[in-house]
Design an enzyme around this catalytic site. Structure first.
Site, PDB file in Angstrom:
ATOM      1  N   ASN A   1       0.840  -1.212   0.000  1.00 48.25           N
ATOM      2  CA  ASN A   1       0.000   0.000   0.000  1.00 48.25           C
ATOM      3  C   ASN A   1       0.869   1.253   0.000  1.00 48.25           C
ATOM      4  OD1 ASN A   1      -3.073  -0.399   0.119  1.00 48.25           O
ATOM      5  ND2 ASN A   1      -2.293  -2.010   1.467  1.00 48.25           N
TER       6      ASN A   1
ATOM      7  N   LEU B   1      -1.995  -0.732  17.872  1.00 47.25           N
ATOM      8  CA  LEU B   1      -3.075   0.179  18.246  1.00 47.25           C
ATOM      9  C   LEU B   1      -2.449   1.502  18.651  1.00 47.25           C
ATOM     10  CD1 LEU B   1      -5.523  -1.948  20.424  1.00 47.25           C
ATOM     11  CD2 LEU B   1      -6.005  -0.839  18.235  1.00 47.25           C
TER      12      LEU B   1
ATOM     13  N   ASN C   1      -6.488   4.698   8.088  1.00 49.67           N
ATOM     14  CA  ASN C   1      -6.066   3.293   8.061  1.00 49.67           C
ATOM     15  C   ASN C   1      -6.792   2.574   6.933  1.00 49.67           C
ATOM     16  OD1 ASN C   1      -4.860   0.827   9.009  1.00 49.67           O
ATOM     17  ND2 ASN C   1      -6.827   0.289   9.932  1.00 49.67           N
TER      18      ASN C   1
ATOM     19  N   HIS D   1      -8.216  -1.300   5.859  1.00 45.55           N
ATOM     20  CA  HIS D   1      -8.524  -2.612   6.445  1.00 45.55           C
ATOM     21  C   HIS D   1      -9.153  -3.498   5.371  1.00 45.55           C
ATOM     22  CE1 HIS D   1      -9.431  -5.426   9.644  1.00 45.55           C
ATOM     23  NE2 HIS D   1     -10.619  -5.582   9.095  1.00 45.55           N
TER      24      HIS D   1
HETATM   25  C1  GRF Z   1      -3.294  -4.842   3.876  1.00 47.06           C
HETATM   26  O1  GRF Z   1      -4.106  -5.933   3.552  1.00 47.06           O
HETATM   27  C2  GRF Z   1      -4.058  -3.864   4.720  1.00 47.06           C
HETATM   28  O2  GRF Z   1      -5.421  -3.817   4.410  1.00 47.06           O
HETATM   29  C3  GRF Z   1      -3.868  -4.389   6.119  1.00 47.06           C
HETATM   30  O3  GRF Z   1      -2.565  -4.892   6.142  1.00 47.06           O
HETATM   31  C4  GRF Z   1      -2.164  -5.239   4.815  1.00 47.06           C
HETATM   32  C5  GRF Z   1      -0.905  -4.485   4.539  1.00 47.06           C
HETATM   33  O4  GRF Z   1      -0.309  -4.864   3.329  1.00 47.06           O
HETATM   34  N1  GRF Z   1      -4.116  -3.357   7.085  1.00 47.06           N
HETATM   35  P1  GRF Z   1       0.905  -4.044   2.752  1.00 47.06           P
HETATM   36  O5  GRF Z   1       1.988  -4.022   3.826  1.00 47.06           O
HETATM   37  O6  GRF Z   1       0.426  -2.653   2.424  1.00 47.06           O
HETATM   38  O7  GRF Z   1       1.340  -4.792   1.535  1.00 47.06           O
END
Ligand code: GRF
Length: 183
Positions: free
Chosen positions: A14, A86, A101, A103
């Protein structure tokens, strides 16, 4: 130009999507795990990085250090991207309504760990991802944006997570723009 701080604990896909699609600057990538692959990737790109190990640290004292690093980098908006901690009041008060964030579920369904496994076990026919503001609840803050994906017969937690991840990479940069426009 808006400055983002991105907090990670692992892979950082991400983070990569945000860095590629966001018109502002990723001013700092901070990880609570020194070995996070996303940290090495950011360093290779010439993005400022900070490894700040959290193991054994008291939550508020740790967050004070995080806030100090983010402020030093002049960060306006904080994005959690696979950051497995957290947040305490210290972080929330320092960046009020300025922490996002992502999720891998359609919140409020399946908060917490193993969201895609929870979705498969429940037998939902659609899942997806959510970008939300962070508050003191677990994955419970106000929703900014969501994307939906189908659950296909034979899916495992891994195949569903991979389908969702494609949408995460589009949704997160878009939601960041929305949050910045709202101010
Ligand atoms: C993603 O699936 C996100 O939704 C969750 O943790 C994962 C992180 O993946 N919170 P990356 O490190 O961004 O590849």
């Amino acid at each position: 130009m808006s400055k983002l701080g991105v907090l990670i604990s692992g892979r950082g896909s991400n983070l990569q999507a945000i860095a590629a699609a966001f018109p502002g600057e990723v001013a700092l990538v901070l990880s609570n795990r020194e070995q996070a692959p996303g940290l090495a990737w950011a360093a290779e790109q010439g993005i400022a990085t900070c490894a700040l190990p959290s193991a054994g640290r008291e939550r508020e004292a740790y967050d004070r250090d995080v806030v100090e690093r983010l402020r030093a980098a002049d960060v306006e908006l904080v994005c959690l991207a696979g950051y497995m901690r957290l947040l305490s009041r210290v972080m929330l008060d320092a960046f009020p309504n300025l922490i996002l964030n992502i999720h891998p579920s359609l919140l409020p369904a399946f908060p917490g760990l193993d969201a895609t496994q929870q979705a498969i076990a429940y037998g939902v026919k659609f899942s997806g991802c959510t970008v939300h503001y962070v508050d003191q609840t677990l994955d419970g803050g106000p929703i900014i944006a969501q994307a939906v994906v189908p659950v296909i017969a034979g899916d495992t937690a891994e195949t569903l997570a991979a389908r969702i991840l494609v949408e995460e990479h589009k949704l997160y940069p878009q939601a960041i723009r929305q949050a910045l426009l709202r101010g």
